[in-house]
Design a protein around this motif. Structure first.
Motif, mmCIF file in Angstrom:
data_model
loop_
_atom_site.group_PDB
_atom_site.id
_atom_site.type_symbol
_atom_site.label_atom_id
_atom_site.label_comp_id
_atom_site.label_asym_id
_atom_site.label_seq_id
_atom_site.Cartn_x
_atom_site.Cartn_y
_atom_site.Cartn_z
ATOM 1 N N THR A 15 -1.567 -21.227 15.818
ATOM 2 C CA THR A 15 -0.791 -21.234 14.764
ATOM 3 C C THR A 15 -2.142 -21.199 13.461
ATOM 4 O O THR A 15 -2.721 -22.473 13.655
ATOM 5 C CB THR A 15 0.108 -22.036 14.235
ATOM 6 O OG1 THR A 15 1.327 -22.075 15.311
ATOM 7 C CG2 THR A 15 0.835 -22.101 13.004
ATOM 8 N N TYR A 16 -2.119 -20.388 12.815
ATOM 9 C CA TYR A 16 -3.305 -20.499 11.646
ATOM 10 C C TYR A 16 -2.482 -20.822 10.272
ATOM 11 O O TYR A 16 -1.555 -20.135 9.626
ATOM 12 C CB TYR A 16 -3.966 -18.925 11.479
ATOM 13 C CG TYR A 16 -4.700 -18.389 12.694
ATOM 14 C CD1 TYR A 16 -6.078 -18.528 12.902
ATOM 15 C CD2 TYR A 16 -3.704 -18.062 13.799
ATOM 16 C CE1 TYR A 16 -6.550 -18.006 13.938
ATOM 17 C CE2 TYR A 16 -4.518 -17.390 14.906
ATOM 18 C CZ TYR A 16 -5.865 -17.333 14.955
ATOM 19 O OH TYR A 16 -6.554 -17.160 16.204
ATOM 20 N N ARG A 24 -9.096 -23.545 -0.669
ATOM 21 C CA ARG A 24 -8.334 -23.484 0.610
ATOM 22 C C ARG A 24 -9.047 -24.062 1.503
ATOM 23 O O ARG A 24 -10.319 -23.921 1.694
ATOM 24 C CB ARG A 24 -8.193 -21.820 0.539
ATOM 25 C CG ARG A 24 -7.056 -21.368 -0.147
ATOM 26 C CD ARG A 24 -6.972 -20.000 -0.008
ATOM 27 N NE ARG A 24 -5.966 -19.582 1.180
ATOM 28 C CZ ARG A 24 -4.908 -19.148 1.283
ATOM 29 N NH1 ARG A 24 -4.405 -19.048 0.283
ATOM 30 N NH2 ARG A 24 -4.415 -18.842 2.641
ATOM 31 N N VAL A 25 -8.544 -24.507 2.375
ATOM 32 C CA VAL A 25 -8.705 -25.131 3.637
ATOM 33 C C VAL A 25 -7.960 -24.555 4.841
ATOM 34 O O VAL A 25 -6.778 -24.404 4.783
ATOM 35 C CB VAL A 25 -8.699 -26.564 3.666
ATOM 36 C CG1 VAL A 25 -9.168 -27.393 4.878
ATOM 37 C CG2 VAL A 25 -9.353 -27.274 2.642
ATOM 38 N N ALA A 26 -8.638 -24.075 5.869
ATOM 39 C CA ALA A 26 -7.825 -23.603 6.851
ATOM 40 C C ALA A 26 -7.865 -24.514 8.140
ATOM 41 O O ALA A 26 -8.750 -25.259 8.636
ATOM 42 C CB ALA A 26 -8.854 -22.392 7.358
ATOM 43 N N LEU A 27 -6.828 -24.309 8.786
ATOM 44 C CA LEU A 27 -6.576 -24.894 10.077
ATOM 45 C C LEU A 27 -6.041 -24.203 11.233
ATOM 46 O O LEU A 27 -5.277 -23.479 10.871
ATOM 47 C CB LEU A 27 -5.671 -26.357 10.011
ATOM 48 C CG LEU A 27 -5.219 -27.018 11.035
ATOM 49 C CD1 LEU A 27 -6.377 -27.814 11.541
ATOM 50 C CD2 LEU A 27 -3.760 -27.999 10.851
ATOM 51 N N ILE A 28 -6.501 -24.364 12.503
ATOM 52 C CA ILE A 28 -5.839 -23.540 13.531
ATOM 53 C C ILE A 28 -5.431 -24.645 14.572
ATOM 54 O O ILE A 28 -6.231 -25.542 15.216
ATOM 55 C CB ILE A 28 -7.160 -22.585 14.373
ATOM 56 C CG1 ILE A 28 -7.420 -21.604 13.303
ATOM 57 C CG2 ILE A 28 -6.346 -22.015 15.421
ATOM 58 C CD1 ILE A 28 -8.734 -20.680 13.655
ATOM 59 N N LEU A 29 -4.243 -24.546 14.957
ATOM 60 C CA LEU A 29 -3.574 -25.428 15.911
ATOM 61 C C LEU A 29 -3.269 -24.813 17.096
ATOM 62 O O LEU A 29 -2.691 -23.610 17.110
ATOM 63 C CB LEU A 29 -2.334 -25.970 15.373
ATOM 64 C CG LEU A 29 -1.643 -26.574 16.173
ATOM 65 C CD1 LEU A 29 -2.107 -28.189 16.415
ATOM 66 C CD2 LEU A 29 -0.084 -26.993 15.457
#
Length: 91
Positions: free
Chosen positions: A42-43, A2-7
């Motif tokens: 947005t996570y 899993r890879v996380a991104l916070i925009l």
């Protein structure tokens, strides 16, 4: 895997916002924002295919959304059933 991104998207309101943005130090993550700055975060989590039957597909899912309005943070929550109700009304 899993890879996380916070925009994070920010909007500066009014003349004061533009003036303050030029001399502002960036606040640490999670710190309160001034009232002249609005934002949405947005996570997103990306599930990477493990190579076993997924053909390398990547699936993205929104984990949570937060907005800052006039210095107050709100966490947005999905209202379950809204999508089903909307789809039924279109038929």
């Amino acid at each position: 895997d899993r890879v996380a991104l916070i925009l994070r998207i920010e909007v500066l309101e009014g003349d004061k916002g533009e003036q303050q943005a030029d001399k502002e130090n960036k606040p640490p993550p999670g710190a309160a924002l001034p009232v002249w700055k609005q934002s949405q975060m947005t996570y997103v989590a990306f599930d990477l295919g493990d190579g076993e039957g997924k053909d390398g597909a990547v699936a993205a899912s929104v984990e949570r959304q937060k907005i800052w309005v006039e210095g107050t943070q709100y966490e947005l929550q999905e209202i379950y059933g809204m999508e089903t109700t909307a789809a039924a009304g279109q038929q």
